[in-house]
Design an enzyme around this catalytic site. Structure first.
Site, PDB file in Angstrom:
ATOM      1  N   PHE A 100      83.112  63.917  -6.231  1.00  0.00           N
ATOM      2  CA  PHE A 100      81.810  64.336  -5.755  1.00  0.00           C
ATOM      3  C   PHE A 100      81.331  65.521  -6.597  1.00  0.00           C
ATOM      4  CE2 PHE A 100      83.691  62.275  -2.148  1.00  0.00           C
ATOM      5  CZ  PHE A 100      82.652  61.707  -1.436  1.00  0.00           C
TER       6      PHE A 100
ATOM      7  N   THR B 144      87.676  59.779  -4.619  1.00  0.00           N
ATOM      8  CA  THR B 144      86.272  59.781  -5.010  1.00  0.00           C
ATOM      9  C   THR B 144      85.913  61.178  -5.500  1.00  0.00           C
ATOM     10  OG1 THR B 144      85.673  58.010  -3.486  1.00  0.00           O
ATOM     11  CG2 THR B 144      83.886  59.411  -4.251  1.00  0.00           C
TER      12      THR B 144
END
Length: 152
Positions: A145, A143
């Protein structure tokens, strides 16, 4: 109830100087609500980090996999575990506000027929038992960020 809108508002309200927001997952794609909030804001991206994500199926202590009738998590975590969920269509999917919060809810309410999908740390933090490990569709799950702040 903590939401992405609450997270972004914390900068406007002076609660935070910076926020870390997930914007894209390698399996599930864009975290659309965060992307939309970022686009609608005047926030600046200060930095960026990509973090590996391993999803665990977490239940109340003593619960076996066969007892689980429902699986709760954030919609992005559910999307990262489509293979497991499609192999067990009898498990009803419940969208929660976030992954760790789903674990907290399942355990605090003693929901023995429900498990949550989250990181190993959430199981440790709330006293949950990992029923299945690394259930994400791809072991190369990441992921991205962004660290955001108000413009100077």
């Amino acid at each position: 109830r903590q939401t992405f809108a609450t997270l972004f508002a914390s900068l406007d309200e002076g609660v935070a100087d910076h926020i870390l927001a997930p914007i894209e997952n390698s399996i599930a794609g864009p975290v659309q609500v965060a992307v939309d909030l970022l686009r609608a804001s005047d926030l600046e991206i200060v930095s960026e980090i990509t973090i590996p994500v391993a999803q665990q199926l977490i239940a109340c202590p003593g619960v076996s996999f066969n007892e689980i009738e429902e699986v709760q998590s954030h919609q992005m975590a559910l999307a990262q575990c489509r293979h497991l969920l499609s192999e067990h269509p009898q498990m009803k999917q419940i969208v929660g506000d976030d992954t760790a919060g789903s674990v907290a809810e399942v355990l605090s309410q003693g929901l023995r027929q429900r498990a949550a999908i989250a990181a190993r740390r959430a199981a440790e933090l709330y006293g949950g038992e990992i029923v299945r490990e690394n259930i994400q569709d791809d072991s190369d799950n990441f992921t991205r960020f962004v660290l955001l702040s108000r413009p100077n």
